[in-house]
Scaffold this motif. Structure first.
Motif, PDB file in Angstrom:
ATOM      1  N   GLY A 169       0.991  -0.661  -0.059  1.00 49.60           N
ATOM      2  CA  GLY A 169      -0.268   0.150  -0.341  1.00 49.60           C
ATOM      3  C   GLY A 169       0.494   1.679   0.033  1.00 49.60           C
ATOM      4  N   THR A 170       0.235   1.953  -0.670  1.00 52.61           N
ATOM      5  CA  THR A 170       0.731   3.677  -0.024  1.00 52.61           C
ATOM      6  C   THR A 170      -0.480   4.455  -0.511  1.00 52.61           C
ATOM      7  OG1 THR A 170       0.805   3.576  -2.937  1.00 52.61           O
ATOM      8  CG2 THR A 170       3.006   2.948  -2.345  1.00 52.61           C
ATOM      9  N   VAL A 171       0.073   5.887   0.422  1.00 53.03           N
ATOM     10  CA  VAL A 171      -0.365   6.781   0.537  1.00 53.03           C
ATOM     11  C   VAL A 171       0.399   7.809  -0.080  1.00 53.03           C
ATOM     12  CG1 VAL A 171      -0.908   9.113   2.028  1.00 53.03           C
ATOM     13  CG2 VAL A 171      -1.919   6.313   2.487  1.00 53.03           C
ATOM     14  N   ASP A 172       0.065   8.905  -0.612  1.00 53.29           N
ATOM     15  CA  ASP A 172       0.529   9.689  -1.917  1.00 53.29           C
ATOM     16  C   ASP A 172       1.684   9.324  -2.294  1.00 53.29           C
ATOM     17  OD1 ASP A 172      -1.669  11.337  -0.826  1.00 53.29           O
ATOM     18  OD2 ASP A 172      -0.577  11.948   0.893  1.00 53.29           O
ATOM     19  N   GLY A 173       1.998   8.343  -3.037  1.00 56.34           N
ATOM     20  CA  GLY A 173       2.823   7.660  -3.433  1.00 56.34           C
ATOM     21  C   GLY A 173       4.236   6.684  -2.549  1.00 56.34           C
ATOM     22  N   ILE A 194     -10.367  -2.971   5.500  1.00 55.42           N
ATOM     23  CA  ILE A 194     -10.872  -1.401   5.400  1.00 55.42           C
ATOM     24  C   ILE A 194     -11.811  -1.463   4.512  1.00 55.42           C
ATOM     25  CG2 ILE A 194      -8.431  -0.182   6.596  1.00 55.42           C
ATOM     26  CD1 ILE A 194      -8.209   0.970   3.576  1.00 55.42           C
ATOM     27  N   PRO A 195     -12.943  -0.796   4.306  1.00 55.64           N
ATOM     28  CA  PRO A 195     -14.353  -0.586   3.657  1.00 55.64           C
ATOM     29  C   PRO A 195     -13.320  -0.653   1.941  1.00 55.64           C
ATOM     30  CG  PRO A 195     -14.449   1.045   4.801  1.00 55.64           C
ATOM     31  CD  PRO A 195     -12.997   0.176   5.701  1.00 55.64           C
ATOM     32  N   GLY A 196     -13.730  -0.790   1.240  1.00 53.01           N
ATOM     33  CA  GLY A 196     -13.351  -1.053  -0.159  1.00 53.01           C
ATOM     34  C   GLY A 196     -12.511  -1.922  -0.512  1.00 53.01           C
ATOM     35  N   PHE A 197     -11.486  -2.531   0.084  1.00 53.51           N
ATOM     36  CA  PHE A 197     -10.272  -3.905   0.252  1.00 53.51           C
ATOM     37  C   PHE A 197     -10.922  -5.304  -0.588  1.00 53.51           C
ATOM     38  CE2 PHE A 197      -6.744  -6.623   1.058  1.00 53.51           C
ATOM     39  CZ  PHE A 197      -5.690  -5.100   0.436  1.00 53.51           C
ATOM     40  N   GLU A 198     -11.471  -5.530   0.335  1.00 52.83           N
ATOM     41  CA  GLU A 198     -12.204  -6.801   0.265  1.00 52.83           C
ATOM     42  C   GLU A 198     -13.032  -6.628  -1.540  1.00 52.83           C
ATOM     43  OE1 GLU A 198     -14.076  -9.296   3.224  1.00 52.83           O
ATOM     44  OE2 GLU A 198     -12.883  -8.264   5.292  1.00 52.83           O
ATOM     45  N   ILE A 212      -5.757  -1.237  -6.082  1.00 53.41           N
ATOM     46  CA  ILE A 212      -6.902  -0.682  -5.414  1.00 53.41           C
ATOM     47  C   ILE A 212      -7.326   0.517  -4.795  1.00 53.41           C
ATOM     48  CG2 ILE A 212      -7.751  -3.228  -5.618  1.00 53.41           C
ATOM     49  CD1 ILE A 212      -8.031  -3.088  -2.914  1.00 53.41           C
ATOM     50  N   ASP A 213      -8.317   1.609  -5.022  1.00 52.67           N
ATOM     51  CA  ASP A 213      -8.144   2.538  -4.221  1.00 52.67           C
ATOM     52  C   ASP A 213      -8.834   2.571  -3.240  1.00 52.67           C
ATOM     53  OD1 ASP A 213      -6.281   4.359  -6.271  1.00 52.67           O
ATOM     54  OD2 ASP A 213      -7.885   4.098  -7.996  1.00 52.67           O
ATOM     55  N   VAL A 214      -8.654   2.517  -1.800  1.00 50.28           N
ATOM     56  CA  VAL A 214      -9.343   2.853  -1.192  1.00 50.28           C
ATOM     57  C   VAL A 214      -9.311   3.980  -0.073  1.00 50.28           C
ATOM     58  CG1 VAL A 214      -9.819   0.372  -0.139  1.00 50.28           C
ATOM     59  CG2 VAL A 214      -8.035   1.433   0.659  1.00 50.28           C
ATOM     60  N   THR A 215      -9.784   4.432   0.585  1.00 51.33           N
ATOM     61  CA  THR A 215      -9.796   5.284   1.653  1.00 51.33           C
ATOM     62  C   THR A 215     -10.018   4.715   3.353  1.00 51.33           C
ATOM     63  OG1 THR A 215     -10.951   6.515  -0.448  1.00 51.33           O
ATOM     64  CG2 THR A 215     -10.860   7.646   2.378  1.00 51.33           C
ATOM     65  N   PHE A 216      -8.842   5.104   4.704  1.00 54.32           N
ATOM     66  CA  PHE A 216      -8.983   4.969   5.228  1.00 54.32           C
ATOM     67  C   PHE A 216      -9.835   5.873   6.472  1.00 54.32           C
ATOM     68  CE2 PHE A 216      -4.312   3.965   4.648  1.00 54.32           C
ATOM     69  CZ  PHE A 216      -4.608   2.611   4.990  1.00 54.32           C
ATOM     70  N   PRO A 217     -11.222   4.667   6.961  1.00 53.40           N
ATOM     71  CA  PRO A 217     -12.217   5.476   8.098  1.00 53.40           C
ATOM     72  C   PRO A 217     -11.091   6.754   8.975  1.00 53.40           C
ATOM     73  CG  PRO A 217     -11.642   3.513   7.695  1.00 53.40           C
ATOM     74  CD  PRO A 217     -10.339   3.403   7.709  1.00 53.40           C
ATOM     75  N   GLY A 227      -8.822   8.937   7.245  1.00 54.04           N
ATOM     76  CA  GLY A 227      -9.356  10.087   5.926  1.00 54.04           C
ATOM     77  C   GLY A 227      -8.866   9.909   4.751  1.00 54.04           C
ATOM     78  N   LYS A 228      -7.487   8.838   5.408  1.00 53.09           N
ATOM     79  CA  LYS A 228      -6.308   8.992   3.386  1.00 53.09           C
ATOM     80  C   LYS A 228      -6.943   7.885   2.299  1.00 53.09           C
ATOM     81  CE  LYS A 228      -3.281  12.262   5.553  1.00 53.09           C
ATOM     82  NZ  LYS A 228      -2.075  11.396   5.316  1.00 53.09           N
ATOM     83  N   ALA A 229      -6.547   8.499   1.075  1.00 50.65           N
ATOM     84  CA  ALA A 229      -7.623   8.108   0.486  1.00 50.65           C
ATOM     85  C   ALA A 229      -5.537   7.558   0.484  1.00 50.65           C
ATOM     86  CB  ALA A 229      -6.884   9.047  -1.157  1.00 50.65           C
ATOM     87  N   ALA A 230      -5.748   5.182  -0.656  1.00 52.78           N
ATOM     88  CA  ALA A 230      -4.741   5.011  -0.672  1.00 52.78           C
ATOM     89  C   ALA A 230      -4.911   3.847  -1.276  1.00 52.78           C
ATOM     90  CB  ALA A 230      -4.541   3.850   0.539  1.00 52.78           C
TER      91      ALA A 230
END
Length: 444
Positions: A169-173, A194-198, A212-217, A227-230
């Motif tokens: 996983g990466t956040v902002d690269g 986290i939501p969206g991962f599975e 895959i694109d997800v967002t941390f709660p 709240g970060k996009a990953a």
């Protein structure tokens, strides 16, 4: 000794105590003489030291000891004399030695005197439930799922399948701590990630890669990720579908059922266990509803000493649970992590309820029904492999039997309350009952 009592509050009394000087002098002289027999002073043989010297050197200390001991003894004499039902240790203040004698004030908490309001005003919901054939079938299916194995498939990953994969996983690269793993196993739909991962893995096949694109709660445990996009790079290595065991001789044997007795015997045993579970659950719910109604209908002031004692009991219970979970490390657990405030609300409620239920017991003149105790023990024993041995154990162990008697007495109190209160019956399905239980456990 003169004692004057005044009411400070519903659960506190102040005692103004005067102990005559003669009592102090008498004990002082007696101790002084005993000291003279043992004290050693250079230039004098043991037991030959003049009393004037003993009085000068040791008198002040001995007198203070006498005063302390007399306060300790007289305060309990005063409590008994005034017929005060004290709770906890008294608080001593304003100690003075004057011409009247030894004078002090003692504030002591007392067991609350309560009147339980009319039980006929209480409204209580009583739930009933039955185990259906479909409920039994569902339970047997759950038993199979608990013992399921996994079979590798070349098909697409779907919900309830188990997948093995690598992820990065990466956040902002930028990579982040805990954001990667290899040969990670996950049952899709379990909600572990986290939501969206599975959901992003659903539809993939072994050997495929995907980002895959997800967002941390917003409430994620790692504050730097909240709240970060990953983005997660997924490399799927294996897909496995669940394989349920057949209800054959081997499966039946797991539950003590022979092949000759067959599925019907398994269903009968499962139903019996489920019905026992339903009965116990409904009894606990009804007891809770009845006690809640009594508590909500009666406001009672309770002594802080009783609350403090209950806090200590609940803290000790939690420490014992920790010890069981973590291999007996109770003595090493930092108790500062369990402050009083963590338990206070529940402790106050428990103490208030205990006082009220005790009053109901007293007013109704209830005592333990030994026939109900016997029936309770026999019913409990049926869930064990050797019921006779369990019955003998409960009957021979006084502590265990006392615990059962306490439960039975609570049941008798509930019956007494229900006989007077306004009771509304409500039918609930077995599945809804289980959901309620799960929700209650999650809310603890």
């Amino acid at each position: 000794m003169i004692v004057k009592t005044e009411t400070v509050s519903g659960v506190a009394r102040r005692l103004n105590v005067t102990v005559p000087t003669s009592r102090i002098d008498e004990q002082f002289e007696a101790r002084l003489k005993r000291a003279a027999k043992n004290v050693k002073i250079n230039g004098f043989r043991p037991g030959k030291v003049p009393m004037s010297r003993i009085r000068a050197d040791y008198g002040p200390g001995i007198r203070q000891e006498v005063i302390n001991d007399i306060i300790r003894d007289s305060v309990f004499e005063a409590i008994q004399q005034e017929k005060i039902n004290a709770v906890g240790m008294p608080n001593i203040e304003k100690v003075d030695l004057n011409n009247d004698g030894l004078v002090y004030e003692a504030t002591v908490e007392v067991y609350p005197e309560v009147t339980v309001k009319g039980l006929e005003d209480l409204s209580i919901d009583r739930k009933t439930s039955e185990v259906s054939d479909d409920d039994v079938e569902t339970m047997i299916e759950n038993l199979r799922k608990q013992r399921q194995t996994w079979a590798v498939t070349k098909g697409m990953a779907k919900k309830d399948m188990q997948v093995t994969f690598d992820f990065e996983g990466t956040v902002d690269g930028e990579k982040f701590e805990g954001g990667s793993a290899q040969d990670f196993k996950l049952v899709l739909g379990s909600g572990r990630m986290i939501p969206g991962f599975e959901d992003g893995i659903v539809g993939m096949k072994a050997g495929e890669e995907k980002v895959i694109d997800v967002t941390f709660p917003e409430d994620y445990q790692a504050e730097n990720l909240q709240g970060k996009a990953a983005q997660f790079k997924i490399t799927l290595k294996q897909v496995e579908k669940p394989k349920l065991p057949e209800i054959d001789a081997e499966f039946l044997n797991l539950f003590g059922v022979s092949e000759e007795e067959g599925v019907d015997k398994l269903k009968a045993d499962v139903r019996k266990n489920m019905e026992r579970e339903v009965k116990n659950s409904l009894r606990q719910q009804l007891k809770q509803a009845a006690f809640n109604a009594v508590l909500e209908n009666n406001d009672v002031e309770v002594p802080n000493a009783m609350v403090t004692e209950e806090i200590g009991r609940q803290r000790q219970q939690m420490l014992q649970q920790f010890a069981q979970q973590f291999g007996g490390a109770q003595q090493n657990f930092d108790q500062s992590m369990l402050p009083d405030e963590l338990f206070r609300e529940q402790a106050e409620r428990s103490v208030k309820l205990g006082v009220l239920i005790g009053k109901v017991l007293e007013d109704a003149k209830l005592s333990v029904d030994q026939e109900r105790v016997k029936a309770f023990i026999e019913e409990t024993a049926q869930s064990y492999e050797d019921p006779t041995e369990v019955i003998e154990y409960f009957n021979s162990d006084k502590q265990q039997r006392a615990q059962i008697e306490a439960v039975v007495l609570e049941d008798q109190v509930v019956d007494h309350i229900l006989a007077t209160a306004k009771v509304t019956d409500q039918t609930i399905s077995y599945q809804d009952l289980i959901k309620e239980q799960q929700a209650q456990r999650a809310g603890r």
